[in-house]
Scaffold this motif. Structure first.
Motif, PDB file in Angstrom:
ATOM      1  N   THR A 400      -7.037   4.680   4.542  1.00  0.00           N
ATOM      2  CA  THR A 400      -6.241   5.621   3.914  1.00  0.00           C
ATOM      3  C   THR A 400      -5.279   4.963   2.786  1.00  0.00           C
ATOM      4  O   THR A 400      -4.635   4.020   2.957  1.00  0.00           O
ATOM      5  CB  THR A 400      -5.346   6.308   4.658  1.00  0.00           C
ATOM      6  OG1 THR A 400      -6.027   6.900   5.752  1.00  0.00           O
ATOM      7  CG2 THR A 400      -4.703   7.340   4.261  1.00  0.00           C
ATOM      8  N   VAL A 401      -5.376   5.695   1.663  1.00  0.00           N
ATOM      9  CA  VAL A 401      -4.538   5.095   0.425  1.00  0.00           C
ATOM     10  C   VAL A 401      -3.262   6.292   0.527  1.00  0.00           C
ATOM     11  O   VAL A 401      -3.372   7.313   0.331  1.00  0.00           O
ATOM     12  CB  VAL A 401      -5.025   5.425  -0.882  1.00  0.00           C
ATOM     13  CG1 VAL A 401      -4.358   5.029  -1.990  1.00  0.00           C
ATOM     14  CG2 VAL A 401      -6.474   4.711  -0.990  1.00  0.00           C
ATOM     15  N   GLU A 402      -2.205   5.558   0.809  1.00  0.00           N
ATOM     16  CA  GLU A 402      -0.979   6.106   1.099  1.00  0.00           C
ATOM     17  C   GLU A 402      -0.109   6.140  -0.088  1.00  0.00           C
ATOM     18  O   GLU A 402       0.242   4.838  -0.686  1.00  0.00           O
ATOM     19  CB  GLU A 402      -0.040   5.743   2.313  1.00  0.00           C
ATOM     20  CG  GLU A 402      -0.924   6.065   3.576  1.00  0.00           C
ATOM     21  CD  GLU A 402       0.044   5.586   4.785  1.00  0.00           C
ATOM     22  OE1 GLU A 402      -0.262   6.012   5.735  1.00  0.00           O
ATOM     23  OE2 GLU A 402       0.974   4.725   4.729  1.00  0.00           O
ATOM     24  N   ASN A 403       0.417   7.052  -0.778  1.00  0.00           N
ATOM     25  CA  ASN A 403       1.472   7.407  -1.835  1.00  0.00           C
ATOM     26  C   ASN A 403       2.643   7.362  -1.463  1.00  0.00           C
ATOM     27  O   ASN A 403       2.992   8.278  -0.630  1.00  0.00           O
ATOM     28  CB  ASN A 403       1.164   8.490  -2.683  1.00  0.00           C
ATOM     29  CG  ASN A 403       1.647   8.614  -4.070  1.00  0.00           C
ATOM     30  OD1 ASN A 403       3.017   7.919  -3.982  1.00  0.00           O
ATOM     31  ND2 ASN A 403       1.272   9.036  -4.997  1.00  0.00           N
ATOM     32  N   LEU A 404       3.469   6.369  -1.529  1.00  0.00           N
ATOM     33  CA  LEU A 404       5.073   6.201  -1.052  1.00  0.00           C
ATOM     34  C   LEU A 404       5.957   6.879  -1.795  1.00  0.00           C
ATOM     35  O   LEU A 404       7.408   6.630  -1.736  1.00  0.00           O
ATOM     36  CB  LEU A 404       5.364   4.710  -0.800  1.00  0.00           C
ATOM     37  CG  LEU A 404       4.108   3.930  -0.007  1.00  0.00           C
ATOM     38  CD1 LEU A 404       4.677   2.277   0.302  1.00  0.00           C
ATOM     39  CD2 LEU A 404       4.007   4.792   1.515  1.00  0.00           C
ATOM     40  N   MET A 405       5.638   7.784  -3.030  1.00  0.00           N
ATOM     41  CA  MET A 405       6.728   8.249  -3.738  1.00  0.00           C
ATOM     42  C   MET A 405       7.390   9.275  -3.109  1.00  0.00           C
ATOM     43  O   MET A 405       6.777   9.992  -2.380  1.00  0.00           O
ATOM     44  CB  MET A 405       5.923   8.593  -5.051  1.00  0.00           C
ATOM     45  CG  MET A 405       6.854   8.656  -6.159  1.00  0.00           C
ATOM     46  SD  MET A 405       5.964   8.889  -7.715  1.00  0.00           S
ATOM     47  CE  MET A 405       7.456   8.535  -9.046  1.00  0.00           C
ATOM     48  N   TRP A 406       8.674   9.664  -3.832  1.00  0.00           N
ATOM     49  CA  TRP A 406       9.403  10.986  -3.263  1.00  0.00           C
ATOM     50  C   TRP A 406      10.063  10.850  -1.812  1.00  0.00           C
ATOM     51  O   TRP A 406      10.352  11.962  -1.433  1.00  0.00           O
ATOM     52  CB  TRP A 406       8.603  12.144  -3.648  1.00  0.00           C
ATOM     53  CG  TRP A 406       7.696  12.151  -4.769  1.00  0.00           C
ATOM     54  CD1 TRP A 406       6.587  12.197  -5.182  1.00  0.00           C
ATOM     55  CD2 TRP A 406       8.540  12.165  -6.103  1.00  0.00           C
ATOM     56  NE1 TRP A 406       6.213  12.121  -6.390  1.00  0.00           N
ATOM     57  CE2 TRP A 406       7.431  12.220  -7.393  1.00  0.00           C
ATOM     58  CE3 TRP A 406      10.036  12.317  -6.911  1.00  0.00           C
ATOM     59  CZ2 TRP A 406       7.599  12.462  -8.517  1.00  0.00           C
ATOM     60  CZ3 TRP A 406      10.214  12.121  -8.098  1.00  0.00           C
ATOM     61  CH2 TRP A 406       8.934  12.194  -8.913  1.00  0.00           C
ATOM     62  N   GLU A 469       3.000  -3.294  -0.126  1.00  0.00           N
ATOM     63  CA  GLU A 469       3.099  -2.125  -0.698  1.00  0.00           C
ATOM     64  C   GLU A 469       2.906  -2.766  -2.157  1.00  0.00           C
ATOM     65  O   GLU A 469       3.313  -3.980  -2.198  1.00  0.00           O
ATOM     66  CB  GLU A 469       4.703  -1.700  -0.722  1.00  0.00           C
ATOM     67  CG  GLU A 469       4.999  -0.481  -1.661  1.00  0.00           C
ATOM     68  CD  GLU A 469       6.420  -0.059  -1.489  1.00  0.00           C
ATOM     69  OE1 GLU A 469       7.050   0.341  -2.784  1.00  0.00           O
ATOM     70  OE2 GLU A 469       6.805   0.220  -0.275  1.00  0.00           O
ATOM     71  N   MET A 470       2.338  -2.102  -3.022  1.00  0.00           N
ATOM     72  CA  MET A 470       1.884  -2.454  -4.305  1.00  0.00           C
ATOM     73  C   MET A 470       2.015  -1.066  -5.418  1.00  0.00           C
ATOM     74  O   MET A 470       1.985  -0.004  -5.157  1.00  0.00           O
ATOM     75  CB  MET A 470       0.385  -2.834  -4.462  1.00  0.00           C
ATOM     76  CG  MET A 470      -0.522  -2.021  -4.197  1.00  0.00           C
ATOM     77  SD  MET A 470      -2.179  -3.079  -3.693  1.00  0.00           S
ATOM     78  CE  MET A 470      -1.977  -3.670  -2.347  1.00  0.00           C
ATOM     79  N   THR A 471       2.073  -1.505  -6.510  1.00  0.00           N
ATOM     80  CA  THR A 471       2.107  -0.820  -7.615  1.00  0.00           C
ATOM     81  C   THR A 471       1.088  -1.098  -8.689  1.00  0.00           C
ATOM     82  O   THR A 471       1.283  -2.385  -9.229  1.00  0.00           O
ATOM     83  CB  THR A 471       3.507  -0.610  -8.443  1.00  0.00           C
ATOM     84  OG1 THR A 471       4.356  -0.120  -7.469  1.00  0.00           O
ATOM     85  CG2 THR A 471       3.398   0.262  -9.405  1.00  0.00           C
TER      86      THR A 471
END
Length: 473
Positions: A400-406, A469-471
């Motif tokens: 799963t690719v998790e987006n950690l924004m907001w 975590e990465m960007t």
């Protein structure tokens, strides 16, 4: 240790693992079970592994061998003759070395009996104007008689040591209901004693269909409806090549159904990143095969008065694939609580787990994804999970690719992929695997991480592990 000695010891060890009754009794019937051998010629690996399986059956002293289709890889009589030659080299005159008879319980599959344009084109190139007499599909009865020295019928019955066996050749599954209805009393099919049945495709909604999963390789359901009238029926099928390490490859509902895997190559679940088909938009697309997985498997069935014992064998690793599947008899009693009904199997299943402290790593490189598209790749490196018990076999990973924004975690995209060693004995699972993402599949300039969950055959998951975590820019 010779291969023959290994398999002899393996069979003895497998038998010892079964909870034996107070008085040891020899099985009333013993069968070798095999499917999808896909032989091209006498020297190819498929023919050699077919021979290995037959030698295992010989040393197990079987009474018959069920081969549920796809014998000749490209549908030519010469390939079927090669199958027969290997058979008779192990079972001369259909006999064990001690003179005991071994019954051929074979059926045609689609690679044998279906008219396939690609197969015919290859035959034309090889044989010119004479190509038609080389195709099994155009000479079903003649090819069978030439190679196996017996008459051919679309559906046939044989009796082996008092047990009835029914074989249905490719394309005749829709005729099964009428055949069983007409012959049930003649063959004594309505009692508690099990009878055995083989066809090439899986009866629909039986093996590999837990939770309504799509099981590639099933028929249109007519054989399921026909067999459901006989709770003592035990059906064998192939076509999908799904491995015997998957506990949904045995199913008990209105009757018992068992997938026979393959001695040629593994079939993977559709929709997986490394399955036969992957992708969802606009349509699933074919995936490049994983050449790092070599699947060659077979079964030995021992039938006792009170139980059936299925021993699962891996011909590559020369090892047992796990505890025997044991089905109590009489076959038609209390079908609601059969031990391999999916609900019962799932209730006792364990989940695979990662070792404590392991992490998911990533690596950028140029290359192709599983669907053959080139570009910049981010490979997600997955440490190997392990089974937590005999019913907790690792089958696949969910990535799963998790987006950690907001301030919350959102799923950006998700993939499933088969674990690299899922077809082998558990201790041989390879240490690391990888799931491939094109960079264009991933979000940019927002924090993400990769979550990997190990799954068993019912989709039950162990504890996940994460990447840092990465960007991505």
């Amino acid at each position: 240790m010779t291969r023959r000695t290994f398999f002899k010891l393996s069979s003895l060890a497998s038998a010892a693992a079964v909870a034996a009754p107070a008085t040891a009794v020899a099985p009333a019937l013993k069968l070798g079970i095999i499917s999808d051998i896909h032989v091209d010629d006498a020297q190819d690996k498929d023919a050699l592994y077919f021979r290995q399986a037959l030698e295992l059956f010989r040393d197990a002293h079987v009474d018959g061998v069920i081969l549920s289709g796809d014998m000749a890889n490209l549908g030519r009589v010469e390939q079927l003759q090669c199958v027969a030659d290997v058979w008779y080299s192990v079972f001369l005159d259909d006999k064990l070395p001690d003179g005991s008879h071994v019954e051929k319980l074979f059926v045609y599959g689609n690679h044998d009996a279906a008219k396939v344009a690609n197969f015919e084109e290859k035959a034309k190139k090889l044989h010119g104007e004479d190509w038609q007499r080389h195709m099994i599909s155009l000479n079903l009865a003649a090819a069978w008689k030439q190679c196996f020295h017996e008459e051919w019928a679309p559906i046939y019955a044989k009796t082996v040591k008092g047990y009835v066996f029914i074989g249905c050749h490719w394309g005749n599954e829709g005729k099964l209901d009428a055949y069983l209805t007409e012959n049930a009393d003649k063959f004594g099919l309505r009692g508690a004693k099990p009878f055995f049945y083989a066809q090439h495709p899986h009866p629909k909604d039986t093996v590999n269909s837990a939770h309504g999963a799509f099981s590639w390789g099933h028929d249109n359901g007519k054989s399921t409806a026909a067999l459901a009238k006989f709770p003592n029926a035990v059906a064998f099928s192939g076509h999908s090549h799904y491995p015997l390490t998957n506990d949904t490859t045995i199913w008990q509902g209105a009757f018992t159904s068992v997938g026979a895997s393959s001695t040629s190559y593994a079939g993977f679940l559709n929709g997986r990143d490394d399955g036969e088909w992957a992708g969802v938009k606009p349509e699933p697309v074919p995936v490049a095969p994983r050449l790092d997985i070599d699947c060659r498997q077979c079964l030995v069935l021992s039938v006792f008065a009170d139980r059936m014992v299925f021993a699962r064998h891996d011909l590559v690793q020369k090892a047992s694939l796990g505890p025997d599947w044991i089905c109590p008899l009489p076959a038609c009693v209390d079908t609601a609580s059969r031990p391999y009904a999916f609900a019962v199997s799932e209730a006792r299943a364990k989940v695979p787990q990662f070792a404590p402290g392991v992490k998911v790593m990533t690596e950028k490189r140029k290359g192709k994804n599983r669907m053959g598209k080139e570009g910049e790749i981010l490979a997600v490196k997955i440490p190997a999970a392990r089974s937590t018990g005999p019913t907790g076999r690792l089958i696949e990973y969910e990535v799963t690719v998790e987006n950690l924004m907001w301030g919350f975690t959102r799923i950006h995209t998700q993939k499933r992929m088969m674990a690299k060693g899922h077809v082998y004995a558990d201790e041989t699972v390879i240490k690391e695997d990888e799931c491939l993402f094109l960079m264009e599949e991933l979000p940019r300039r927002t924090p993400i991480r990769f979550k990997v969950t190990p799954l068993n055959c019912f989709g039950q998951g162990g504890n996940p592990v994460y990447s840092a975590e990465m960007t991505l820019t």
